[in-house]
Design a protein around this motif. Structure first.
Motif, PDB file in Angstrom:
ATOM      1  N   LYS A  74     128.696  15.048 -32.238  1.00 60.69           N
ATOM      2  CA  LYS A  74     128.249  14.687 -33.582  1.00 60.69           C
ATOM      3  C   LYS A  74     126.813  14.213 -33.545  1.00 60.69           C
ATOM      4  O   LYS A  74     126.002  14.540 -34.414  1.00 60.69           O
ATOM      5  CB  LYS A  74     129.156  13.603 -34.177  1.00 60.69           C
ATOM      6  N   ILE A  75     126.463  13.405 -32.520  1.00 56.50           N
ATOM      7  CA  ILE A  75     125.073  12.995 -32.302  1.00 56.50           C
ATOM      8  C   ILE A  75     124.709  13.360 -30.875  1.00 56.50           C
ATOM      9  O   ILE A  75     125.238  12.798 -29.913  1.00 56.50           O
ATOM     10  CB  ILE A  75     124.876  11.488 -32.531  1.00 56.50           C
ATOM     11  N   ASN A  76     123.818  14.323 -30.737  1.00 54.03           N
ATOM     12  CA  ASN A  76     123.361  14.778 -29.431  1.00 54.03           C
ATOM     13  C   ASN A  76     122.001  14.160 -29.154  1.00 54.03           C
ATOM     14  O   ASN A  76     121.042  14.397 -29.886  1.00 54.03           O
ATOM     15  CB  ASN A  76     123.271  16.306 -29.408  1.00 54.03           C
ATOM     16  N   VAL A  77     121.929  13.332 -28.129  1.00 56.39           N
ATOM     17  CA  VAL A  77     120.699  12.597 -27.848  1.00 56.39           C
ATOM     18  C   VAL A  77     119.554  13.520 -27.467  1.00 56.39           C
ATOM     19  O   VAL A  77     118.387  13.193 -27.649  1.00 56.39           O
ATOM     20  CB  VAL A  77     120.943  11.546 -26.738  1.00 56.39           C
ATOM     21  N   ASP A  78     119.863  14.715 -26.950  1.00 58.32           N
ATOM     22  CA  ASP A  78     118.815  15.636 -26.507  1.00 58.32           C
ATOM     23  C   ASP A  78     119.110  17.040 -27.018  1.00 58.32           C
ATOM     24  O   ASP A  78     119.426  17.949 -26.252  1.00 58.32           O
ATOM     25  CB  ASP A  78     118.736  15.635 -24.973  1.00 58.32           C
ATOM     26  N   PRO A  79     119.013  17.263 -28.333  1.00 54.99           N
ATOM     27  CA  PRO A  79     119.327  18.593 -28.872  1.00 54.99           C
ATOM     28  C   PRO A  79     118.257  19.613 -28.505  1.00 54.99           C
ATOM     29  O   PRO A  79     117.071  19.395 -28.729  1.00 54.99           O
ATOM     30  CB  PRO A  79     119.378  18.357 -30.384  1.00 54.99           C
ATOM     31  N   LEU A  80     118.672  20.708 -27.938  1.00 62.64           N
ATOM     32  CA  LEU A  80     117.762  21.769 -27.528  1.00 62.64           C
ATOM     33  C   LEU A  80     118.087  23.051 -28.276  1.00 62.64           C
ATOM     34  O   LEU A  80     119.239  23.288 -28.655  1.00 62.64           O
ATOM     35  CB  LEU A  80     117.873  22.035 -26.025  1.00 62.64           C
ATOM     36  N   GLU A  81     117.078  23.869 -28.469  1.00 65.84           N
ATOM     37  CA  GLU A  81     117.344  25.183 -29.014  1.00 65.84           C
ATOM     38  C   GLU A  81     118.179  25.969 -28.009  1.00 65.84           C
ATOM     39  O   GLU A  81     117.936  25.902 -26.797  1.00 65.84           O
ATOM     40  CB  GLU A  81     116.033  25.926 -29.286  1.00 65.84           C
ATOM     41  N   PRO A  82     119.174  26.722 -28.461  1.00 70.24           N
ATOM     42  CA  PRO A  82     119.980  27.526 -27.527  1.00 70.24           C
ATOM     43  C   PRO A  82     119.097  28.477 -26.739  1.00 70.24           C
ATOM     44  O   PRO A  82     118.041  28.926 -27.214  1.00 70.24           O
ATOM     45  CB  PRO A  82     120.935  28.294 -28.453  1.00 70.24           C
ATOM     46  N   VAL A  83     119.522  28.775 -25.514  1.00 69.19           N
ATOM     47  CA  VAL A  83     118.759  29.684 -24.671  1.00 69.19           C
ATOM     48  C   VAL A  83     118.680  31.057 -25.342  1.00 69.19           C
ATOM     49  O   VAL A  83     119.684  31.607 -25.798  1.00 69.19           O
ATOM     50  CB  VAL A  83     119.416  29.820 -23.282  1.00 69.19           C
ATOM     51  N   LYS A  84     117.486  31.597 -25.446  1.00 67.14           N
ATOM     52  CA  LYS A  84     117.280  32.941 -25.981  1.00 67.14           C
ATOM     53  C   LYS A  84     116.764  33.846 -24.862  1.00 67.14           C
ATOM     54  O   LYS A  84     116.064  33.395 -23.959  1.00 67.14           O
ATOM     55  CB  LYS A  84     116.290  32.913 -27.142  1.00 67.14           C
ATOM     56  N   PHE A  85     117.102  35.119 -24.965  1.00 67.03           N
ATOM     57  CA  PHE A  85     116.704  36.081 -23.949  1.00 67.03           C
ATOM     58  C   PHE A  85     115.779  37.121 -24.573  1.00 67.03           C
ATOM     59  O   PHE A  85     115.990  37.570 -25.706  1.00 67.03           O
ATOM     60  CB  PHE A  85     117.935  36.767 -23.349  1.00 67.03           C
ATOM     61  N   TYR A  86     114.763  37.486 -23.799  1.00 66.93           N
ATOM     62  CA  TYR A  86     113.757  38.437 -24.262  1.00 66.93           C
ATOM     63  C   TYR A  86     113.584  39.546 -23.228  1.00 66.93           C
ATOM     64  O   TYR A  86     113.783  39.334 -22.029  1.00 66.93           O
ATOM     65  CB  TYR A  86     112.415  37.726 -24.489  1.00 66.93           C
ATOM     66  N   ARG A  87     113.211  40.721 -23.719  1.00 69.88           N
ATOM     67  CA  ARG A  87     112.887  41.840 -22.840  1.00 69.88           C
ATOM     68  C   ARG A  87     111.596  42.475 -23.336  1.00 69.88           C
ATOM     69  O   ARG A  87     111.126  42.197 -24.457  1.00 69.88           O
ATOM     70  CB  ARG A  87     114.005  42.871 -22.818  1.00 69.88           C
ATOM     71  N   CYS A  88     111.025  43.342 -22.515  1.00 65.61           N
ATOM     72  CA  CYS A  88     109.822  44.047 -22.935  1.00 65.61           C
ATOM     73  C   CYS A  88     110.221  45.314 -23.692  1.00 65.61           C
ATOM     74  O   CYS A  88     111.396  45.648 -23.812  1.00 65.61           O
ATOM     75  CB  CYS A  88     108.947  44.370 -21.733  1.00 65.61           C
ATOM     76  N   SER A  89     109.253  46.046 -24.201  1.00 64.38           N
ATOM     77  CA  SER A  89     109.533  47.229 -25.015  1.00 64.38           C
ATOM     78  C   SER A  89     109.899  48.440 -24.181  1.00 64.38           C
ATOM     79  O   SER A  89     110.353  49.452 -24.727  1.00 64.38           O
ATOM     80  CB  SER A  89     108.310  47.555 -25.883  1.00 64.38           C
ATOM     81  N   LYS A  90     109.732  48.352 -22.852  1.00 60.54           N
ATOM     82  CA  LYS A  90     109.989  49.509 -21.995  1.00 60.54           C
ATOM     83  C   LYS A  90     111.248  49.347 -21.149  1.00 60.54           C
ATOM     84  O   LYS A  90     112.044  50.276 -21.037  1.00 60.54           O
ATOM     85  CB  LYS A  90     108.787  49.758 -21.077  1.00 60.54           C
ATOM     86  N   CYS A  91     111.405  48.167 -20.554  1.00 63.67           N
ATOM     87  CA  CYS A  91     112.517  47.969 -19.612  1.00 63.67           C
ATOM     88  C   CYS A  91     113.732  47.390 -20.326  1.00 63.67           C
ATOM     89  O   CYS A  91     113.603  46.614 -21.264  1.00 63.67           O
ATOM     90  CB  CYS A  91     112.100  47.040 -18.472  1.00 63.67           C
ATOM     91  N   PHE A  92     114.907  47.777 -19.848  1.00 61.65           N
ATOM     92  CA  PHE A  92     116.152  47.255 -20.405  1.00 61.65           C
ATOM     93  C   PHE A  92     116.933  46.430 -19.383  1.00 61.65           C
ATOM     94  O   PHE A  92     117.952  45.861 -19.724  1.00 61.65           O
ATOM     95  CB  PHE A  92     117.034  48.431 -20.881  1.00 61.65           C
TER      96      PHE A  92
END
Length: 560
Positions: free
Chosen positions: A154-172
């Motif tokens: 309910k109260i998170n002392v250290d709220p972080l944005e969820p981990v997001k994943f990124y790739r480039c336009s060429k490699c998968f």
């Protein structure tokens, strides 16, 4: 019902979104009338990371209601009563990396050992000394390995944005947790992708509400020194007897609401004080209850020097000490030692307490750790898996260094897959190591780049070695050149444990760990042989003398 006033945090973006609280924190006027001193002291500004970009408003401010019993005669909190929501938030402190606590609390944490000076050294370190530009962010803002579970609080002392994943336009095939980092094909990884797990991870059999503790109909008692126990009349009466409270008229019941800012305030005092509830809620500085903790080695060095030298995990450190003052001036070290010291910032509080045998000197955090053990025995925790998250919290993925002398387990990302465009097949992907320029996990590699020599001061300030700076430091300390002695020392598991312990409670870490001081009993025994007129009643005076004169020889030269 008495409530705290709302706080209007001031937002600023420095790396990640942060929220800075008002430099002064005041309770509401009705609450002030209940205190003996209506003028609470000023609080230093607190800093916290937030998932949202806008200011919190009173309408969306999350709070947890607490019932308090106050000892009116002594103006202290006897205990707080709450349900599982507040206990969950309190226990989540154990999963917090120490670097995150320093970042959250900022100047308020300067009283803890030498960790803040080391944190500032990382902040000031030029990026060219690090393997990638992301290493500094990983040390200054380490992620929590249990952030998914903590996001349910309910109260998170250290709220972080969820981990997001990124790739480039060429490699998968490759994914990055940092946007715009170069891919292996050198293209920027800026395309956000949604991935799924290749296979389901084993569930920890959690049912019902609550994050770490069950959400049953029972209530919990939290004492002033953060011992958490199931509420009962027997426990209440036992606590009253222990505190010497006989008259029920001395006790007053109050109800308060705790929000994010109040929880951060409680975290500060949980790390610094032996009476955090009284200090955080009543704004009373309980100096009489604070204790000065002296460094005592957790383990003594092994006598077999050959066996220790054969251990490939050991590291070496060159100390420069003052012969007359019996203290370390500074040390010279390679990147392996600096990597180890900096990696302490990524250690979760629960793992530190476990390593130090529940005697960390972290305010009341040891009591909180022991409470988890007791609650687990009583069946109040959600599952065995959640119990391990509190008692043996892991490092976040990719946050460990190659030479892990203290062996804290590192969490790992699961095997991820995503559907290929215009195809029915699913492609497995690999998350790149942010510490590596190529993204590959290199065994034995940490945050620091290549070869180099650094100067480590007694308070764990770290700067690149400069002969000019070292000479200026000797002049500043008024230490003659002929008084300086060099000494090579080996850092193995025991020394690493002592360095960790001293960094939490001392401003003279290197001297405490590597300069052996004679104990009061040892000096007394020698004095009795040399000077029989030294009597036992004067034993108490020796402790103060040893603070000034670390050895018998220096004491004799000055007094005898």
């Amino acid at each position: 019902m008495v409530k705290f006033t709302s706080f209007q945090p001031i937002r600023s973006k420095i790396g990640k979104a942060k929220a800075r609280l008002s430099p002064q924190v005041f309770p509401s006027p009705p609450f002030l009338s209940l205190l003996h001193d209506p003028s609470p002291p000023e609080f230093l500004s607190l800093t916290c990371r937030s998932m949202s970009g806008g200011d919190d408003t009173p309408a969306d401010r999350k709070v947890i209601s607490l019932k308090l019993l106050i000892d009116k005669a002594r103006n202290r909190v006897i205990f707080a009563e709450s349900d599982h929501e507040f206990v969950d938030t309190l226990l989540s402190f154990l999963t917090l990396p120490i670097g995150s606590a320093i970042q959250l609390l900022g100047p308020d944490l300067t009283a803890i050992g030498s960790l803040t000076t080391m944190y500032n050294s990382v902040d000031s370190l030029e990026s060219r000394h690090l393997r990638t530009d992301y290493c500094k962010d990983m040390l200054l803002n380490p992620r929590n390995a249990t952030e998914t579970q903590c996001s349910e609080l309910k109260i998170n002392v250290d709220p972080l944005e969820p981990v997001k994943f990124y790739r480039c336009s060429k490699c998968f095939r490759w994914l990055s947790t940092f946007k715009d980092r170069p891919c292996r094909c050198t293209c920027p990884m800026s395309t956000w992708v949604k991935v799924g797990q290749a296979e389901e991870r084993a569930k920890d059999d959690c049912e019902g509400g609550g994050v770490f503790v069950n959400d049953g109909a029972f209530r919990f008692m939290i004492t002033d020194d953060l011992q958490v126990m199931a509420g009962s009349t027997a426990a209440c009466l036992s606590l009253f007897r222990k505190l010497g409270i006989d008259d029920g008229n001395e006790v007053e019941e109050r109800t308060l609401e705790f929000g994010e800012q109040e929880v951060l305030c409680l975290l500060k005092f949980a790390l610094l004080s032996k009476s955090p509830l009284t200090e955080a809620i009543l704004y009373i500085q309980c100096n009489s209850e604070k204790e000065i903790i002296k460094f005592l080695p957790k383990r003594t060095p092994q006598p077999d020097k050959n066996a220790r030298a054969a251990n490939t995990n050991n590291m070496t450190l060159k100390l420069f000490a003052s012969k007359s003052k019996k203290k370390v001036l500074y040390a010279e070290a390679g990147v392996d030692v600096v990597d180890f010291l900096f990696s302490i910032l990524t250690y979760p509080l629960g793992s530190i307490i476990k390593l130090l045998g529940k005697n960390s000197g972290f305010g009341c955090m040891d009591n909180l750790y022991k409470s988890v053990e007791d609650l687990g025995t009583g069946g109040y925790l959600k599952s065995e898996e959640r119990r391990k998250m509190l008692l043996c919290p892991k490092l976040a993925p990719f946050h460990s260094v190659g030479n892990q002398l203290l062996q804290i387990e590192e969490a790992s990302y699961p095997l991820y897959v995503y559907d290929r465009i215009l195809e029915e097949s699913r492609l497995s992907v690999v998350v790149m190591d942010p510490k590596s320029p190529t993204g590959e996990v290199d065994p034995g590699k940490g945050y620091m780049k290549g070869l180099g020599t650094f100067m480590i001061l007694n308070d764990l300030s770290v700067v690149p070695l400069s002969p000019v700076t070292s000479l200026a430091l000797l002049n500043q300390m008024n230490v003659p050149i002929n008084d300086v002695v060099e000494r090579m020392v080996t850092i193995g598991h025991d020394e690493a444990l002592n360095l960790l312990n001293a960094s939490l409670i001392s401003k003279t870490v290197l001297s405490d760990v590597f300069i052996q001081r004679e104990t009061c009993a040892e000096v007394h025994a020698k004095l009795m042989k040399l000077h029989p007129w030294i009597l036992t009643p004067f034993m108490g005076c020796l402790e103060g003398a040893l603070e000034l004169f670390p050895s018998l020889e220096m004491m004799q030269k000055r007094w005898i």
